[in-house]
Design a protein around this motif. Structure first.
Motif, mmCIF file in Angstrom:
data_model
loop_
_atom_site.group_PDB
_atom_site.id
_atom_site.type_symbol
_atom_site.label_atom_id
_atom_site.label_comp_id
_atom_site.label_asym_id
_atom_site.label_seq_id
_atom_site.Cartn_x
_atom_site.Cartn_y
_atom_site.Cartn_z
ATOM 1 N N SER A 19 4.317 9.120 -6.541
ATOM 2 C CA SER A 19 2.828 8.999 -7.275
ATOM 3 C C SER A 19 2.117 7.968 -6.409
ATOM 4 C CB SER A 19 3.075 8.867 -8.690
ATOM 5 O OG SER A 19 1.575 9.088 -9.146
ATOM 6 N N MET A 20 0.836 7.820 -7.025
ATOM 7 C CA MET A 20 0.027 6.625 -6.375
ATOM 8 C C MET A 20 -0.001 5.898 -7.790
ATOM 9 S SD MET A 20 -2.391 4.804 -4.869
ATOM 10 C CE MET A 20 -3.257 5.802 -3.617
ATOM 11 N N ARG A 70 0.742 -1.130 0.123
ATOM 12 C CA ARG A 70 0.052 -0.211 0.162
ATOM 13 C C ARG A 70 0.812 1.142 -0.125
ATOM 14 N NH1 ARG A 70 -5.263 -0.221 1.187
ATOM 15 N NH2 ARG A 70 -5.140 2.054 0.441
ATOM 16 N N TYR A 71 1.985 1.103 0.827
ATOM 17 C CA TYR A 71 2.941 2.431 0.785
ATOM 18 C C TYR A 71 4.207 1.760 0.659
ATOM 19 C CZ TYR A 71 -1.271 4.509 3.307
ATOM 20 O OH TYR A 71 -2.432 4.978 3.280
ATOM 21 N N GLY A 108 -3.949 0.279 -5.138
ATOM 22 C CA GLY A 108 -3.073 1.169 -5.316
ATOM 23 C C GLY A 108 -1.923 0.997 -4.303
ATOM 24 N N THR A 109 -0.641 1.653 -4.864
ATOM 25 C CA THR A 109 0.415 1.599 -4.107
ATOM 26 C C THR A 109 1.069 3.075 -4.106
ATOM 27 O OG1 THR A 109 1.353 -0.782 -4.572
ATOM 28 C CG2 THR A 109 2.877 0.915 -3.858
ATOM 29 N N ARG A 110 1.128 3.735 -2.815
ATOM 30 C CA ARG A 110 1.402 5.144 -2.889
ATOM 31 C C ARG A 110 2.919 4.950 -2.718
ATOM 32 N NH1 ARG A 110 -0.604 9.749 -3.090
ATOM 33 N NH2 ARG A 110 -2.745 9.099 -2.602
ATOM 34 N N ARG A 155 -0.424 5.691 -13.484
ATOM 35 C CA ARG A 155 -0.144 6.324 -12.303
ATOM 36 C C ARG A 155 -1.313 7.567 -11.971
ATOM 37 N NH1 ARG A 155 5.425 9.755 -12.457
ATOM 38 N NH2 ARG A 155 4.131 11.018 -10.887
#
Lengths: 116, 113
Positions: free
Chosen positions: A87-88, A9-10, A110-112, A36
């Motif tokens: 970015s996300m 996620r992060y 999403g991956t931030r 993105r």
């Protein structure tokens, strides 16, 4: 229900590091995509794939590469991360193998990514 | 070139009020049209799609959208919004020229209690 899973996620990475973002879908979809998402810019397509070992450039492929060794897995690679890649990142899949423009997309959460 | 315009970056409505989010597209043939919703911290979820037939399409969560060819529009509506509808909404068009889906820049919906 289709499930698209993004492994992180992060993420926080340093400038110049090689970064891997992983995405797995569980519904045998043919098409997979990496976008993105940035405020005010919406979603921009980085790369997509119609099949195993196939890849196509999207609108903003510079600085990225992808890998699809198995049908269910699509990886986004930042060869040398830069701060402007903060970015996300959203992974998506869709079913239709003939065309992708008329097949609804199923997104991961999403991956931030933050590059410092 | 195909494009999608969402004229409103932010919209604020009161809970219980009606909602209309605007979407205009530029496309040479009959388009494939989509609306997606993104709740905070989540990916995008498909609300509804239009491919052909009845120009008023029903979606999930009580949303509907109407395709108007003469206006090149595909506006999203809901008769009465709930606080849980606060999210970002994306209109998208499927482009057979590029074989991809093109997204608008999104409209963020805020709900007043």
């Amino acid at each position: 229900d289709v499930k698209v899973t993004q492994s992180s996620r992060y993420l926080v990475k340093r400038t110049g590091e090689k970064v891997f973002l992983e995405c797995v879908q569980d519904m045998d979809h043919e098409n997979m995509f990496w976008y993105r998402q940035d405020p005010g810019l919406g979603l921009r397509l980085i790369y997509f794939s119609y099949d195993v070992k196939m890849k196509e450039k999207g609108d903003i492929p510079e600085g990225y590469s992808v890998s699809r060794e198995k049908k269910e897995r699509f990886s986004l690679i930042l060869e040398s991360a830069s701060t402007n890649q903060t970015s996300m990142y959203l992974c998506a899949s869709s079913l239709d193998s003939s065309f992708s423009y008329n097949s609804p997309l199923h997104f991961g959460n999403g991956t931030r990514l933050t590059v410092t | 070139a195909q494009s999608v315009t969402q004229p409103d970056i932010h919209i604020t409505v009161s809970e219980g009020a009606s909602l209309e989010l605007r979407c205009n597209y530029s496309y040479g043939a009959t388009p494939y049209l989509f609306w997606y919703v993104q709740s905070p911290g989540q990916g995008l979820q498909l609300l509804l799609k239009y491919f052909s037939g009845d120009t008023l399409v029903q979606g999930i969560k009580g949303f509907e959208a109407e395709f108007k060819r003469s206006q090149s529009s595909f506006n999203l509506r809901k008769p009465s919004v709930h606080w849980s509808d606060a999210a970002e909404y994306f209109c998208a068009v499927g482009s057979n020229r590029d074989d991809k889906i093109i997204f608008g820049k999104g409209t963020r919906l805020h709900i007043l209690p």
